[in-house]
Every structure is written in structure tokens, then in C-alpha cells.
Design a protein around this motif. Sequence first.
Motif, mmCIF file in Angstrom:
data_model
loop_
_atom_site.group_PDB
_atom_site.id
_atom_site.type_symbol
_atom_site.label_atom_id
_atom_site.label_comp_id
_atom_site.label_asym_id
_atom_site.label_seq_id
_atom_site.Cartn_x
_atom_site.Cartn_y
_atom_site.Cartn_z
ATOM 1 N N PHE A 103 -11.835 -0.833 -2.262
ATOM 2 C CA PHE A 103 -10.630 -0.391 -1.544
ATOM 3 C C PHE A 103 -9.894 0.690 -2.347
ATOM 4 C CE2 PHE A 103 -6.133 -0.554 -0.495
ATOM 5 C CZ PHE A 103 -6.146 -0.525 0.891
ATOM 6 N N PHE A 107 -9.313 4.498 -1.187
ATOM 7 C CA PHE A 107 -7.923 4.955 -1.106
ATOM 8 C C PHE A 107 -7.763 6.264 -1.889
ATOM 9 C CE2 PHE A 107 -3.468 5.171 -2.147
ATOM 10 C CZ PHE A 107 -2.786 4.502 -1.136
ATOM 11 N N GLU A 119 -4.196 6.289 7.388
ATOM 12 C CA GLU A 119 -4.470 4.837 7.388
ATOM 13 C C GLU A 119 -5.675 4.466 8.244
ATOM 14 O OE1 GLU A 119 -0.680 3.091 8.470
ATOM 15 O OE2 GLU A 119 -0.080 2.872 6.381
ATOM 16 N N MET A 123 -9.027 2.840 6.613
ATOM 17 C CA MET A 123 -9.422 1.462 6.929
ATOM 18 C C MET A 123 -10.817 1.440 7.564
ATOM 19 S SD MET A 123 -7.369 -0.554 5.623
ATOM 20 C CE MET A 123 -8.101 -2.089 6.196
ATOM 21 N N TYR A 126 -13.227 1.786 4.796
ATOM 22 C CA TYR A 126 -13.309 0.549 4.010
ATOM 23 C C TYR A 126 -14.130 -0.502 4.760
ATOM 24 C CZ TYR A 126 -12.018 -3.927 1.970
ATOM 25 O OH TYR A 126 -12.081 -5.179 1.421
#
Lengths: 172, 283
Positions: A103, A107, A119, A123, A126
Motif C-alpha cells: 500500500f 501510494f 484515490e 485503490m 492496490y
Amino acid sequence: MGFREEVKARSKQPVELCFQCQKCAAGCLIAEHADLYPNQVLRLIQLGEQDRVFNSSMIWMCSGCETCGARCPNGIKISEIMDALKEMAIERGIIKEKKIHLFNDIFLNTVKSHGRIHEAMMMANYKMKSGDLLSDMDLGWKMFLKGKLPIFCRGVRAKDEVKQIFDKCNAG
Amino acid sequence: MELAYYPGCSLEASAKEYNLSALAVSMALGLRLKELDDWACCGATSAHSTNHMLSLALPTRNLAIAQKGGLDIAIPCAACYSRHKKADYVLRHDLQKRAELEDIVNFKFVGNVKVLSLLEAFHSRVGLKAIADKVVKPLTGLKLACYYGCLLVRPPEITGFDNPENPVSLDQIMSAIGAQPVKWSYKTDCCGANLSATSSSTVTPLVSRIINMAVEAGAQAIVTACPLCQLNLEVRRGDCADIPVFYFTELVGLAMDLPGSDKWLVKHFVDPLPLLRSLKLIA
């Protein structure tokens, strides 16, 4: 430089002052979910037990809430130590909590390339890379419907400046 | 009064209602927020967990931009606030690191701007009296648990604001708009938001405990000043009571009867409208 000295130098914290009062553990909300209490991490550093420290989930699970440091009677900022330990563990290739590391990696790569966090994109990335595709699908959809996951978002104009900061810090 | 404004990444996405209400309420209170030109992400938890210098250099770039403008900077997100405040502290107190950061970011630190959380800007710069004076619809009867979370008041030597164990600034603002803050002991407990995506099974018990304690203390809702806490408290609560979680700016806006409240309040995952209707705070 020995393990204890390296932790001391990188975190700039007086590791040797910990006398096991356990105030840090008493206020730590993550302690019951990890394998060591914060005071145990300190003791293991004092004893030079680097393998046990680097292989501990605690250094990764620590949420950096700063409660321990604010309460330590000896002024030891334990979250600074936890951060230094994660950095050292990464350098040694010991990644106890792979999802957390993944993560962080995704990021920071997003920040490096866009200057800001998108975002939705982060996500999705991820989820793909962690293989955890199904959890939170409904949450993602609800966020999208509420306009909380915009497809497009403003990036930084000076992307090169941000990239240069990463390069100069030897990051990413 | 004018301040520079650093919204941070989540205020443009998952915390849109915080951004909209913060801007509207600030303007109505005579606080002009001037967005920091070309700001970048502060690196958040991921930077300080991975690379110490990076975690200082990313916010330092934003501080360098703020320095040019010469305005103190208000930051609505507690996590972004914490990273900028930390970088500012290091620039002021560690000459060796200051020199390194000046080289990395290519600027000269002057130290002419102060980093404030938006909560602090409301509390200390606008002031309780000015807020109370603008109230047209006091939130009478609304019992609130004021939740500060981790980073607004810790580490105390860096934030230098409010009490790290029992902060009261948010409680005082809520009293100023006519709401009733309850006494409870979980004001600054961590909700685990940074583990929300990677370890939700760890986070749910932390969130449940905070919500249960707020309910036990008699609160009908929770109010926060952090986008990560707000989202986490709404979506990681498991089978808890379904009390809503507000941003403090939304409630100040409601008490000032600002147009636009209807656009903020519908963005919540836990619908706050039934509670507000039952207290006759909205039509």
C-alpha cells in the motif's frame, strides 16, 4: 555500528532511557492486534535482538498515533523509532506485513508520478496488486455514486519538481 | 482575515463535503482561504513509514510555496496538518536537516508562516465569540461526542495547541453553536484509519469501541475535524449503532443556516438527516 546505535542515530531517540514503565503499552490501541508491545520493542533494541525486531508485526502495524511518545516519562518518541525500524527493515528486505508495504509503495508511486493522490486510481491499483479484489467493492461503488471517487482529478503542474524531490531523497 | 489553504488530496474526493463546508463557512465568518498554488501531496503515513527525508521534503515544498505568499496556512486534514507541522518543526529546530531540506526543495527557509489546523484557525483566529455571533439556528438539543483523533494535538511539543489528553477546542466551538458536547474519554484514541485499507479486521474493533463509548456517554452523533477519521468511523464500524459522524464545519454551517448544507449532508454513508429532522434542525 551496532543495531542499538543505528536505531538511536536514525531515530534520534534516547533508546537506552526506557525503564519499562509500560505507559506506552497501556495506551497503545494496536498492541492487542500485534505481536509485541511497544515497550518490548524498546527492550529488544536495548538487547540488540535485531532479528526479532525486524520480524515483528508491531513495527508495521503501529499507526503512528503518537500516544506513547506523548506519555513517555523519559521523552522517547516511540513512533520515530518505529519509522526508523521500518526504514531499516525495508533496506534489509525484511517485509513482515506485505500488504502494508505494498500500500505504501503504491501510494508513494502515485505521488511521484502525479504529485497528488488520486484515490480511485490508487485503490484500484492496490486491489489488483494485493489480489484482494472483492472486499470493499460495494464501498467503492457507493463512494463513486456519491461523487466521492472522481474519475479525473487535478494533478500538480510542477510534476518534475515532485519527481526531483523523490530522486534527491532516494525514494521510489 | 486571510489564510493560505492546503486542502490535501482527500478533500477533493472522499471528503468533498468537508471541503465544501469548510470553504463556505470560512467565507461566511470573514476568513478568506486562499488555496496554496500547485500544492502537492504531503506523503502521509506512507512517506514517514518508508523514507524519513521524503516525509519532510514533500511538506517542505508546500511550506516553501506558502512562504512566498507570506500567509499563515490552514490545513483541514489532521494527517496533512501533522506532516506539515512536523516539517516546520524540523526546519525551525534542526539546522542540519534544514540545510538538507533547503537543498532538496531548492529554497531558503525564512519561517514567516505558521501552520494551523483548520480547527485551530476557527478557534484561535476567528474566535468563539465571532462564531457564536453568526449563529441564526442554534443546534439546540444535539448531543455530540467531539472526536479529535490522534494528530491534532499530538505530539504536544510540535502541535502546541490545546491539551493532548483532554482537548476542548472542538467542544467549545460546538457549545458556541448551541450544541451540547458530552463528556467522554475517547476523544483522542486512534481509530486506526491508516490501516483501514490494508487490515480492516484490526480497524473495526477500534472503531466500534469509539462509537460504543460515544453512545454510552449519551451522544447522538460524533463530530470530527479529520477526513480520515470521518470516513473510517462511518465505514469500518461493523454492527455498531448507526449514529452519524459530522465534520465540524458542516455543523457550524448548519447553525449559520448557510445555503448548501443540503449538498454536504447527503454525501454521508450514515445518513444524518433523520437525526437532524427529529431535532427539528432541518425541515
